[in-house]
Design a protein around this motif. Structure first.
Motif, short mmCIF file in Angstrom:
data_model
loop_
_atom_site.label_atom_id
_atom_site.label_comp_id
_atom_site.label_asym_id
_atom_site.label_seq_id
_atom_site.Cartn_x
_atom_site.Cartn_y
_atom_site.Cartn_z
N LEU A 85 -36.79 6.23 -15.90
CA LEU A 85 -37.99 6.97 -15.50
C LEU A 85 -38.90 7.39 -17.03
CD1 LEU A 85 -36.30 9.48 -13.07
CD2 LEU A 85 -38.01 7.74 -12.72
N PRO B 212 -44.50 0.37 -12.11
CA PRO B 212 -45.22 1.29 -10.95
C PRO B 212 -45.32 0.37 -9.82
CG PRO B 212 -46.18 1.74 -12.80
CD PRO B 212 -45.64 0.58 -13.25
N ARG C 11 -36.53 4.04 -4.76
CA ARG C 11 -37.01 5.35 -4.97
C ARG C 11 -36.72 5.91 -6.16
NH1 ARG C 11 -34.12 7.30 -0.53
NH2 ARG C 11 -33.25 8.73 -1.80
N GLU C 12 -37.85 6.50 -6.66
CA GLU C 12 -37.90 7.18 -8.01
C GLU C 12 -36.85 7.99 -8.23
OE1 GLU C 12 -41.25 9.29 -10.87
OE2 GLU C 12 -40.81 10.01 -8.75
#
Length: 150
Positions: A22, A62, A13-14
């Motif tokens: 990021l 991504p 998860r980001e």
């Protein structure tokens, strides 16, 4: 054996990624969209060192870029109402995914579980966008990505 053959991959998860990863993704996006002319410009725009960019650029991608020509399975918890499954499938079709299998349980207490296996090869948007659209449907209580495959 080569380093790449020994590599293991994880879906993360980001919100748990380090800031440098990021920002690397942000810099790569700026370069891909032509909003930055060089790596130096991109890293400056996102406040990242070039060394951090080069450290992570080939290691983080991504989710949707890894999903081309893949099969995914999604789980849904739906309200039992007329046209719900049809509307759900219409949203899936609009994104360019091909439905491979559908499994729906008998509705109990006004709810049904549905599992879809989708081929994402023709997908026109990314996976996050698809899941966001599906979650916005008023009859969808839950959407989960169960897994991916080749």
């Amino acid at each position: 054996m080569s380093k790449e053959k020994d590599a293991q991959y994880y879906l993360v998860r980001e919100d748990v990624l380090p800031d440098a990863m990021l920002k690397t993704m942000q810099a790569k996006a700026l370069l891909d969209r032509g909003k930055a002319e060089s790596v130096a410009d991109a890293v400056q725009m996102v406040d990242l060192s070039r060394s951090a960019f080069y450290k992570y650029r080939d290691c983080i991608f991504p989710f949707h870029t890894m999903m081309k020509e893949k099969i995914i399975s999604l789980f849904f918890h739906l309200d039992d109402r007329s046209g719900a499954l049809s509307n759900l499938l219409a949203v899936v079709a609009q994104t360019g995914c091909n439905v491979l299998t559908i499994h729906q349980t008998i509705p109990l207490q006004g709810k049904a579980n549905v599992t879809l296996s989708l081929n994402t090869q023709g997908m026109k948007s990314d996976m996050n966008e698809l899941i966001r659209k599906l979650r916005q449907l008023e009859f969808v209580d839950k959407v989960e990505l169960l897994g991916t495959g080749a």
